[in-house]
Write a protein that holds these residues in place. Structure first.
Motif, mmCIF file in Angstrom:
data_model
loop_
_atom_site.group_PDB
_atom_site.id
_atom_site.type_symbol
_atom_site.label_atom_id
_atom_site.label_comp_id
_atom_site.label_asym_id
_atom_site.label_seq_id
_atom_site.Cartn_x
_atom_site.Cartn_y
_atom_site.Cartn_z
ATOM 1 N N UNK A 12 0.815 -1.216 0.000
ATOM 2 C CA UNK A 12 0.000 0.000 0.000
ATOM 3 C C UNK A 12 0.848 1.265 0.000
ATOM 4 N N UNK A 13 1.969 1.255 0.711
ATOM 5 C CA UNK A 13 2.796 2.455 0.773
ATOM 6 C C UNK A 13 3.767 2.584 -0.399
ATOM 7 N N UNK A 14 4.037 1.503 -1.102
ATOM 8 C CA UNK A 14 4.952 1.587 -2.249
ATOM 9 C C UNK A 14 4.170 1.854 -3.526
ATOM 10 N N UNK A 15 3.190 0.996 -3.850
ATOM 11 C CA UNK A 15 2.470 1.154 -5.119
ATOM 12 C C UNK A 15 0.950 1.061 -4.972
ATOM 13 N N UNK A 23 9.790 6.747 -6.062
ATOM 14 C CA UNK A 23 10.874 6.861 -5.083
ATOM 15 C C UNK A 23 10.982 5.634 -4.164
ATOM 16 N N UNK A 24 9.854 5.037 -3.794
ATOM 17 C CA UNK A 24 9.882 3.831 -2.957
ATOM 18 C C UNK A 24 10.307 2.617 -3.764
ATOM 19 N N UNK A 25 9.818 2.507 -4.987
ATOM 20 C CA UNK A 25 10.242 1.404 -5.854
ATOM 21 C C UNK A 25 11.761 1.450 -6.029
ATOM 22 N N UNK A 68 -5.797 2.339 4.052
ATOM 23 C CA UNK A 68 -4.521 1.708 3.692
ATOM 24 C C UNK A 68 -4.090 0.767 4.806
ATOM 25 N N UNK A 69 -3.263 -0.193 4.434
ATOM 26 C CA UNK A 69 -2.709 -1.171 5.374
ATOM 27 C C UNK A 69 -3.789 -1.777 6.274
ATOM 28 N N UNK A 70 -4.878 -2.179 5.637
ATOM 29 C CA UNK A 70 -6.007 -2.787 6.350
ATOM 30 C C UNK A 70 -5.640 -4.222 6.749
ATOM 31 N N UNK A 71 -5.953 -4.560 7.984
ATOM 32 C CA UNK A 71 -5.672 -5.908 8.495
ATOM 33 C C UNK A 71 -6.116 -6.972 7.486
#
Length: 188
Positions: A12-15, A23-25, A68-71
């Motif tokens: 979720x935080x990268x793509x 930048x994260x990739x 984002x980043x849902x369990x």
């Protein structure tokens, strides 16, 4: 003693749902290589991963960011070869759920680091000017020595990224260095 804290390097935080994007990739292989190096050298490694519940009206980020980043979601899984490093060293890496920007807020991170005699922490991951920054500020306030690997942090806000790197140096006394020139070069 040293520890590495890998912050929020998930799909979720990268793509995904709240992406840093290119930048994260671009730092993905460095993040994985630094993590593997710390594991191989017997240092403490903590995977500090943002956790949210579906449709949580009480979490302060609900009003600020899309879900984002849902369990249990694919978005919360580690991105790229970092997932392979986690699988290979799962007995040596401590997975830690966090629900706020700082990896110290509402967690037992400080207790676990102190139990192990850790005084120096290195930070990598995303976002430089949000979760990495808040973790660094808390680490500073708790008396840890801080290293930030500049080539292993990224943000969707280029100005915020540069500001945070400067803040780490000037206000937190952190070492801001290149992983490729230090940690990774020592292993070649």
């Amino acid at each position: 003693m040293k520890a590495l804290i890998v912050i929020d390097f998930t799909h979720d935080f990268v793509t995904g749902a709240l992406p840093v994007g290119q930048p994260a990739v671009d730092i993905a292989e460095t993040v994985a290589a630094v993590t593997e190096t710390y594991c191989r050298n017997g240092h403490e490694v903590v995977m500090a991963v943002d956790l949210h519940e579906q449709n949580d009206p009480y979490h302060p980020e609900t009003a600020l960011f899309p879900p984002h980043n849902i369990r249990g979601s694919k978005g919360r899984e580690l991105y790229g070869s970092l997932a392979e490093v986690m699988e290979q060293y799962k007995s040596e890496i401590r997975w830690m759920d966090k629900t706020r920007y700082s990896a110290f807020c509402g967690t037992d991170l400080e207790l676990k680091l102190r139990e192990r005699g850790i005084t120096d922490i290195a930070l990598i991951g995303v976002c430089t000017d949000i979760c990495v920054l808040h973790t660094a500020v808390d680490a500073y306030n708790k008396g840890f020595h801080i290293t930030v690997f500049e080539d292993a942090v990224a943000s969707f806000n280029p100005g915020g990224h540069e500001w945070a790197l400067g803040h780490f140096r000037s206000s937190l006394g952190a070492q801001v260095i290149q992983a490729r020139e230090t940690v990774l070069a020592a292993n070649e």
